[in-house]
Design a protein around this motif. Structure first.
Motif, PDB file in Angstrom:
ATOM      1  N   GLN A   1      -1.569 -15.381  -8.976  1.00  9.50           N
ATOM      2  CA  GLN A   1      -2.400 -14.263  -8.534  1.00  9.50           C
ATOM      3  C   GLN A   1      -3.583 -14.061  -9.472  1.00  9.50           C
ATOM      4  N   ARG A   2      -3.326 -14.070 -10.769  1.00 14.07           N
ATOM      5  CA  ARG A   2      -4.395 -13.844 -11.746  1.00 14.07           C
ATOM      6  C   ARG A   2      -5.476 -14.925 -11.642  1.00 14.07           C
ATOM      7  N   LEU A   3      -5.061 -16.170 -11.447  1.00 12.15           N
ATOM      8  CA  LEU A   3      -6.026 -17.259 -11.325  1.00 12.15           C
ATOM      9  C   LEU A   3      -6.894 -17.101 -10.073  1.00 12.15           C
ATOM     10  N   LEU A   4      -6.268 -16.818  -8.936  1.00  9.28           N
ATOM     11  CA  LEU A   4      -7.033 -16.638  -7.703  1.00  9.28           C
ATOM     12  C   LEU A   4      -7.987 -15.458  -7.813  1.00  9.28           C
ATOM     13  N   LEU A   5      -7.523 -14.344  -8.381  1.00  7.48           N
ATOM     14  CA  LEU A   5      -8.384 -13.169  -8.527  1.00  7.48           C
ATOM     15  C   LEU A   5      -9.534 -13.414  -9.488  1.00  7.48           C
ATOM     16  N   ALA A   6      -9.295 -14.235 -10.523  1.00  5.88           N
ATOM     17  CA  ALA A   6     -10.371 -14.579 -11.453  1.00  5.88           C
ATOM     18  C   ALA A   6     -11.454 -15.403 -10.750  1.00  5.88           C
ATOM     19  N   ILE A   7     -11.045 -16.296  -9.864  1.00  6.06           N
ATOM     20  CA  ILE A   7     -12.018 -17.107  -9.123  1.00  6.06           C
ATOM     21  C   ILE A   7     -12.772 -16.241  -8.114  1.00  6.06           C
ATOM     22  N   VAL A   8     -12.029 -15.394  -7.393  1.00  7.24           N
ATOM     23  CA  VAL A   8     -12.641 -14.556  -6.359  1.00  7.24           C
ATOM     24  C   VAL A   8     -13.551 -13.504  -6.985  1.00  7.24           C
ATOM     25  N   GLY A   9     -13.170 -12.999  -8.147  1.00 14.64           N
ATOM     26  CA  GLY A   9     -13.999 -12.027  -8.840  1.00 14.64           C
ATOM     27  C   GLY A   9     -13.782 -10.607  -8.424  1.00 14.64           C
TER      28      GLY A   9
ATOM     29  N   THR B   1     -14.438  -8.773   4.394  1.00 18.92           N
ATOM     30  CA  THR B   1     -14.379  -7.313   4.388  1.00 18.92           C
ATOM     31  C   THR B   1     -14.874  -6.738   5.714  1.00 18.92           C
ATOM     32  N   GLN B   2     -15.947  -7.293   6.258  1.00 24.99           N
ATOM     33  CA  GLN B   2     -16.463  -6.833   7.547  1.00 24.99           C
ATOM     34  C   GLN B   2     -15.458  -7.063   8.674  1.00 24.99           C
ATOM     35  N   MET B   3     -14.820  -8.212   8.654  1.00 23.97           N
ATOM     36  CA  MET B   3     -13.929  -8.590   9.754  1.00 23.97           C
ATOM     37  C   MET B   3     -12.576  -7.882   9.706  1.00 23.97           C
ATOM     38  N   TYR B   4     -12.055  -7.637   8.491  1.00 21.08           N
ATOM     39  CA  TYR B   4     -10.674  -7.156   8.370  1.00 21.08           C
ATOM     40  C   TYR B   4     -10.538  -5.813   7.663  1.00 21.08           C
ATOM     41  N   GLN B   5     -11.640  -5.158   7.319  1.00 28.17           N
ATOM     42  CA  GLN B   5     -11.664  -3.837   6.694  1.00 28.17           C
ATOM     43  C   GLN B   5     -10.811  -3.753   5.424  1.00 28.17           C
ATOM     44  N   LYS B   6     -10.660  -4.853   4.731  1.00 26.61           N
ATOM     45  CA  LYS B   6     -10.044  -4.875   3.407  1.00 26.61           C
ATOM     46  C   LYS B   6     -10.653  -6.036   2.641  1.00 26.61           C
ATOM     47  N   SER B   7     -10.687  -5.904   1.339  1.00 23.91           N
ATOM     48  CA  SER B   7     -11.332  -6.958   0.561  1.00 23.91           C
ATOM     49  C   SER B   7     -10.405  -8.158   0.412  1.00 23.91           C
ATOM     50  N   LEU B   8     -11.007  -9.312   0.193  1.00 25.96           N
ATOM     51  CA  LEU B   8     -10.241 -10.537  -0.027  1.00 25.96           C
ATOM     52  C   LEU B   8      -9.374 -10.391  -1.275  1.00 25.96           C
ATOM     53  N   ALA B   9      -9.920  -9.785  -2.322  1.00 21.53           N
ATOM     54  CA  ALA B   9      -9.160  -9.591  -3.562  1.00 21.53           C
ATOM     55  C   ALA B   9      -7.938  -8.712  -3.330  1.00 21.53           C
ATOM     56  N   THR B  10      -8.077  -7.659  -2.535  1.00 26.50           N
ATOM     57  CA  THR B  10      -6.943  -6.779  -2.232  1.00 26.50           C
ATOM     58  C   THR B  10      -5.846  -7.534  -1.498  1.00 26.50           C
ATOM     59  N   MET B  11      -6.237  -8.343  -0.550  1.00 27.32           N
ATOM     60  CA  MET B  11      -5.241  -9.089   0.216  1.00 27.32           C
ATOM     61  C   MET B  11      -4.558 -10.143  -0.656  1.00 27.32           C
ATOM     62  N   ILE B  12      -5.321 -10.814  -1.507  1.00 21.92           N
ATOM     63  CA  ILE B  12      -4.728 -11.794  -2.427  1.00 21.92           C
ATOM     64  C   ILE B  12      -3.758 -11.097  -3.369  1.00 21.92           C
ATOM     65  N   ALA B  13      -4.151  -9.929  -3.889  1.00 19.74           N
ATOM     66  CA  ALA B  13      -3.295  -9.183  -4.819  1.00 19.74           C
ATOM     67  C   ALA B  13      -1.987  -8.755  -4.168  1.00 19.74           C
ATOM     68  N   SER B  14      -2.029  -8.410  -2.890  1.00 21.92           N
ATOM     69  CA  SER B  14      -0.806  -7.957  -2.230  1.00 21.92           C
ATOM     70  C   SER B  14       0.063  -9.108  -1.741  1.00 21.92           C
ATOM     71  N   ASP B  15      -0.491 -10.311  -1.694  1.00 27.87           N
ATOM     72  CA  ASP B  15       0.242 -11.435  -1.111  1.00 27.87           C
ATOM     73  C   ASP B  15       0.697 -12.472  -2.138  1.00 27.87           C
ATOM     74  N   THR B  16       0.227 -12.351  -3.380  1.00 30.31           N
ATOM     75  CA  THR B  16       0.585 -13.323  -4.419  1.00 30.31           C
ATOM     76  C   THR B  16       1.077 -12.576  -5.654  1.00 30.31           C
ATOM     77  N   SER B  17       1.518 -13.327  -6.658  1.00 30.03           N
ATOM     78  CA  SER B  17       2.002 -12.686  -7.885  1.00 30.03           C
ATOM     79  C   SER B  17       1.841 -13.624  -9.079  1.00 30.03           C
ATOM     80  N   GLY B  18       2.019 -13.065 -10.256  1.00 28.05           N
ATOM     81  CA  GLY B  18       2.044 -13.834 -11.491  1.00 28.05           C
ATOM     82  C   GLY B  18       0.727 -14.496 -11.849  1.00 28.05           C
ATOM     83  N   ASP B  19       0.856 -15.621 -12.573  1.00 25.33           N
ATOM     84  CA  ASP B  19      -0.317 -16.367 -13.014  1.00 25.33           C
ATOM     85  C   ASP B  19      -1.126 -16.884 -11.829  1.00 25.33           C
TER      86      ASP B  19
END
Length: 78
Positions: A70-78, A50-68
């Protein structure tokens, strides 16, 4: 190797960013870092991302992945 030794969260944040930027996703890098660091220092990596790229890791994962996937990665990232 030096960057990893000096600031491990910044090293992994940069690798995560480059795995998702531009067209397509480097899935193997994304999965490997999220899963292997999840119980070690993923909280610090998310903060540094977030400090380096002014967006959260979860936001970037959500915009770059899809489906199950995406849900799995977001569940791990929190």
């Amino acid at each position: 190797a030096v960057q990893c030794a000096l600031n491990r969260p910044a090293f992994f944040a940069e690798r995560l960013y480059h795995s998702m930027k531009g067209a397509g996703t480097n899935d193997s890098t994304l999965i490997r870092i999220v899963v292997t660091r999840s119980e070690i220092d993923l909280v610090q990596i998310k903060q540094m991302f977030t400090q380096m790229y002014q967006k959260s890791l979860a936001t970037m994962i959500a915009s770059d992945t899809s489906g199950d996937y995406q849900r799995l990665l977001l569940a791990i990232v929190g």
